[in-house]
Design a protein around this motif. Structure first.
Motif, PDB file in Angstrom:
ATOM      1  N   LEU A  19     -56.106  21.949  25.161  1.00  0.00           N
ATOM      2  CA  LEU A  19     -56.039  23.149  24.328  1.00  0.00           C
ATOM      3  C   LEU A  19     -55.803  24.394  25.181  1.00  0.00           C
ATOM      4  CD1 LEU A  19     -56.372  24.545  21.570  1.00  0.00           C
ATOM      5  CD2 LEU A  19     -58.819  24.647  22.054  1.00  0.00           C
ATOM      6  N   ARG A  20     -56.504  24.485  26.306  1.00  0.00           N
ATOM      7  CA  ARG A  20     -56.304  25.634  27.209  1.00  0.00           C
ATOM      8  C   ARG A  20     -54.862  25.687  27.699  1.00  0.00           C
ATOM      9  NH1 ARG A  20     -60.648  26.247  31.741  1.00  0.00           N
ATOM     10  NH2 ARG A  20     -59.331  28.054  32.040  1.00  0.00           N
ATOM     11  N   HIS A  21     -54.315  24.534  28.035  1.00  0.00           N
ATOM     12  CA  HIS A  21     -52.930  24.455  28.488  1.00  0.00           C
ATOM     13  C   HIS A  21     -51.989  24.903  27.375  1.00  0.00           C
ATOM     14  CE1 HIS A  21     -49.100  22.274  29.222  1.00  0.00           C
ATOM     15  NE2 HIS A  21     -49.316  22.674  30.459  1.00  0.00           N
ATOM     16  N   ASP A  22     -52.212  24.399  26.172  1.00  0.00           N
ATOM     17  CA  ASP A  22     -51.369  24.762  25.026  1.00  0.00           C
ATOM     18  C   ASP A  22     -51.462  26.254  24.724  1.00  0.00           C
ATOM     19  OD1 ASP A  22     -50.672  22.109  24.808  1.00  0.00           O
ATOM     20  OD2 ASP A  22     -51.924  21.727  23.033  1.00  0.00           O
ATOM     21  N   MET A  23     -52.678  26.813  24.767  1.00  0.00           N
ATOM     22  CA  MET A  23     -52.843  28.242  24.478  1.00  0.00           C
ATOM     23  C   MET A  23     -52.112  29.101  25.497  1.00  0.00           C
ATOM     24  SD  MET A  23     -54.275  28.605  21.635  1.00  0.00           S
ATOM     25  CE  MET A  23     -54.403  30.374  21.744  1.00  0.00           C
ATOM     26  N   LYS A  24     -52.157  28.694  26.753  1.00  0.00           N
ATOM     27  CA  LYS A  24     -51.423  29.438  27.783  1.00  0.00           C
ATOM     28  C   LYS A  24     -49.931  29.443  27.456  1.00  0.00           C
ATOM     29  CE  LYS A  24     -50.481  29.542  32.734  1.00  0.00           C
ATOM     30  NZ  LYS A  24     -50.652  28.860  34.018  1.00  0.00           N
ATOM     31  N   ASN A  25     -49.407  28.292  27.064  1.00  0.00           N
ATOM     32  CA  ASN A  25     -47.986  28.216  26.714  1.00  0.00           C
ATOM     33  C   ASN A  25     -47.672  29.051  25.474  1.00  0.00           C
ATOM     34  OD1 ASN A  25     -47.301  26.569  28.865  1.00  0.00           O
ATOM     35  ND2 ASN A  25     -47.702  24.703  27.729  1.00  0.00           N
ATOM     36  N   HIS A  26     -48.566  29.041  24.479  1.00  0.00           N
ATOM     37  CA  HIS A  26     -48.359  29.863  23.281  1.00  0.00           C
ATOM     38  C   HIS A  26     -48.305  31.339  23.643  1.00  0.00           C
ATOM     39  CE1 HIS A  26     -48.540  26.575  20.514  1.00  0.00           C
ATOM     40  NE2 HIS A  26     -49.825  26.324  20.700  1.00  0.00           N
ATOM     41  N   LEU A  27     -49.205  31.759  24.522  1.00  0.00           N
ATOM     42  CA  LEU A  27     -49.218  33.166  24.926  1.00  0.00           C
ATOM     43  C   LEU A  27     -47.946  33.551  25.677  1.00  0.00           C
ATOM     44  CD1 LEU A  27     -52.953  33.550  25.942  1.00  0.00           C
ATOM     45  CD2 LEU A  27     -51.817  34.528  23.939  1.00  0.00           C
ATOM     46  N   ILE A  28     -47.414  32.638  26.460  1.00  0.00           N
ATOM     47  CA  ILE A  28     -46.156  32.904  27.167  1.00  0.00           C
ATOM     48  C   ILE A  28     -45.022  33.105  26.177  1.00  0.00           C
ATOM     49  CG2 ILE A  28     -44.398  31.839  28.648  1.00  0.00           C
ATOM     50  CD1 ILE A  28     -46.773  30.576  30.246  1.00  0.00           C
ATOM     51  N   LYS A  41     -40.198  37.067  14.935  1.00  0.00           N
ATOM     52  CA  LYS A  41     -40.443  35.795  15.628  1.00  0.00           C
ATOM     53  C   LYS A  41     -41.923  35.657  15.999  1.00  0.00           C
ATOM     54  CE  LYS A  41     -36.556  33.515  16.095  1.00  0.00           C
ATOM     55  NZ  LYS A  41     -36.390  32.137  15.665  1.00  0.00           N
ATOM     56  N   ILE A  42     -42.545  36.755  16.415  1.00  0.00           N
ATOM     57  CA  ILE A  42     -43.974  36.726  16.743  1.00  0.00           C
ATOM     58  C   ILE A  42     -44.762  36.316  15.510  1.00  0.00           C
ATOM     59  CG2 ILE A  42     -45.988  38.120  17.365  1.00  0.00           C
ATOM     60  CD1 ILE A  42     -44.089  39.819  19.114  1.00  0.00           C
ATOM     61  N   ILE A  46     -46.939  32.837  15.231  1.00  0.00           N
ATOM     62  CA  ILE A  46     -48.383  32.866  14.982  1.00  0.00           C
ATOM     63  C   ILE A  46     -48.707  32.150  13.678  1.00  0.00           C
ATOM     64  CG2 ILE A  46     -50.341  34.389  14.459  1.00  0.00           C
ATOM     65  CD1 ILE A  46     -49.163  36.348  16.536  1.00  0.00           C
ATOM     66  N   HIS A  47     -47.882  32.318  12.664  1.00  0.00           N
ATOM     67  CA  HIS A  47     -48.096  31.624  11.389  1.00  0.00           C
ATOM     68  C   HIS A  47     -48.050  30.110  11.594  1.00  0.00           C
ATOM     69  CE1 HIS A  47     -48.000  30.962   7.071  1.00  0.00           C
ATOM     70  NE2 HIS A  47     -46.988  30.148   7.248  1.00  0.00           N
ATOM     71  N   ASN A  48     -47.095  29.625  12.375  1.00  0.00           N
ATOM     72  CA  ASN A  48     -46.990  28.182  12.646  1.00  0.00           C
ATOM     73  C   ASN A  48     -48.205  27.660  13.404  1.00  0.00           C
ATOM     74  OD1 ASN A  48     -44.535  27.977  11.343  1.00  0.00           O
ATOM     75  ND2 ASN A  48     -43.349  28.238  13.209  1.00  0.00           N
ATOM     76  N   LEU A  55     -55.238  22.337  10.361  1.00  0.00           N
ATOM     77  CA  LEU A  55     -55.260  20.886  10.177  1.00  0.00           C
ATOM     78  C   LEU A  55     -56.383  20.227  10.966  1.00  0.00           C
ATOM     79  CD1 LEU A  55     -51.440  20.081  10.384  1.00  0.00           C
ATOM     80  CD2 LEU A  55     -52.860  20.313   8.327  1.00  0.00           C
ATOM     81  N   THR A  56     -56.959  20.963  11.927  1.00  0.00           N
ATOM     82  CA  THR A  56     -58.041  20.397  12.729  1.00  0.00           C
ATOM     83  C   THR A  56     -59.372  20.917  12.229  1.00  0.00           C
ATOM     84  OG1 THR A  56     -57.922  22.178  14.348  1.00  0.00           O
ATOM     85  CG2 THR A  56     -56.587  20.227  14.788  1.00  0.00           C
ATOM     86  N   ASN A  57     -60.357  20.063  12.228  1.00  0.00           N
ATOM     87  CA  ASN A  57     -61.681  20.425  11.747  1.00  0.00           C
ATOM     88  C   ASN A  57     -62.706  20.135  12.830  1.00  0.00           C
ATOM     89  OD1 ASN A  57     -62.393  21.633   9.402  1.00  0.00           O
ATOM     90  ND2 ASN A  57     -62.506  19.765   8.187  1.00  0.00           N
ATOM     91  N   ALA A  58     -63.300  21.165  13.359  1.00  0.00           N
ATOM     92  CA  ALA A  58     -64.337  20.964  14.370  1.00  0.00           C
ATOM     93  C   ALA A  58     -65.697  20.962  13.686  1.00  0.00           C
ATOM     94  CB  ALA A  58     -64.272  22.066  15.415  1.00  0.00           C
ATOM     95  N   VAL A  59     -66.536  20.046  14.075  1.00  0.00           N
ATOM     96  CA  VAL A  59     -67.883  19.957  13.517  1.00  0.00           C
ATOM     97  C   VAL A  59     -68.840  20.659  14.479  1.00  0.00           C
ATOM     98  CG1 VAL A  59     -69.730  18.387  12.836  1.00  0.00           C
ATOM     99  CG2 VAL A  59     -67.356  17.750  12.419  1.00  0.00           C
ATOM    100  N   ASP A  60     -69.573  21.643  13.972  1.00  0.00           N
ATOM    101  CA  ASP A  60     -70.551  22.343  14.804  1.00  0.00           C
ATOM    102  C   ASP A  60     -71.819  22.528  13.998  1.00  0.00           C
ATOM    103  OD1 ASP A  60     -71.928  23.735  16.698  1.00  0.00           O
ATOM    104  OD2 ASP A  60     -70.757  25.571  16.504  1.00  0.00           O
ATOM    105  N   SER A  61     -72.772  21.643  14.219  1.00  0.00           N
ATOM    106  CA  SER A  61     -74.029  21.685  13.476  1.00  0.00           C
ATOM    107  C   SER A  61     -75.095  22.501  14.199  1.00  0.00           C
ATOM    108  CB  SER A  61     -74.554  20.267  13.276  1.00  0.00           C
ATOM    109  OG  SER A  61     -74.968  19.731  14.515  1.00  0.00           O
ATOM    110  N   GLY A  62     -74.795  22.893  15.440  1.00  0.00           N
ATOM    111  CA  GLY A  62     -75.798  23.566  16.249  1.00  0.00           C
ATOM    112  C   GLY A  62     -76.499  22.607  17.201  1.00  0.00           C
ATOM    113  N   SER A  63     -76.323  21.318  16.955  1.00  0.00           N
ATOM    114  CA  SER A  63     -76.897  20.279  17.813  1.00  0.00           C
ATOM    115  C   SER A  63     -75.766  19.386  18.302  1.00  0.00           C
ATOM    116  CB  SER A  63     -77.909  19.444  17.028  1.00  0.00           C
ATOM    117  OG  SER A  63     -78.210  18.251  17.724  1.00  0.00           O
ATOM    118  N   HIS A  64     -75.655  19.231  19.605  1.00  0.00           N
ATOM    119  CA  HIS A  64     -74.580  18.411  20.157  1.00  0.00           C
ATOM    120  C   HIS A  64     -74.654  16.972  19.650  1.00  0.00           C
ATOM    121  CE1 HIS A  64     -73.312  21.623  22.744  1.00  0.00           C
ATOM    122  NE2 HIS A  64     -74.526  21.728  23.271  1.00  0.00           N
ATOM    123  N   ILE A  65     -75.835  16.449  19.562  1.00  0.00           N
ATOM    124  CA  ILE A  65     -75.996  15.058  19.133  1.00  0.00           C
ATOM    125  C   ILE A  65     -75.619  14.903  17.670  1.00  0.00           C
ATOM    126  CG2 ILE A  65     -77.684  13.208  18.771  1.00  0.00           C
ATOM    127  CD1 ILE A  65     -79.145  14.298  21.273  1.00  0.00           C
TER     128      ILE A  65
END
Length: 83
Positions: A19-28, A41-42, A46-48, A55-65
């Motif tokens: 993700l960090r790699h992809d974000m760097k490329n997006h910023l470029i 184009k910007i 950004i819309h794309n 489409l991605t769903n991160a689960v964050d319950s506050g507890s890693h487990i």
């Protein structure tokens, strides 16, 4: 169970690196459009990106487990076409 959690954690760390790699490329790309003063184009780019992120769903319950368990169950449900 600890080994499964450790493997999932390793996988998440790899995803974070990607993700960090992809974000760097997006910023470029965005910076390139900005240097050309191409606001349309910007906006499109950004819309794309935003559509892809929704489409991605991160689960964050506050507890890693708990988050790891929920994410695992979510993955199993998706494989069986369960919402």
């Amino acid at each position: 169970m600890e080994q499964v959690y450790s493997a999932k954690l390793d996988d998440k760390l790899k995803q974070l690196h990607s993700l960090r790699h992809d974000m760097k490329n997006h910023l470029i790309v965005i910076d390139g459009y900005a240097s050309q003063h191409n606001d349309k184009k910007i906006h499109e780019y950004i819309h794309n990106i935003s559509e892809d992120l929704s489409l991605t769903n991160a689960v964050d319950s506050g507890s890693h487990i708990v988050s790891a368990l929920i994410a695992e169950k979510e993955d199993k449900a998706k494989l069986q076409n369960i919402r």
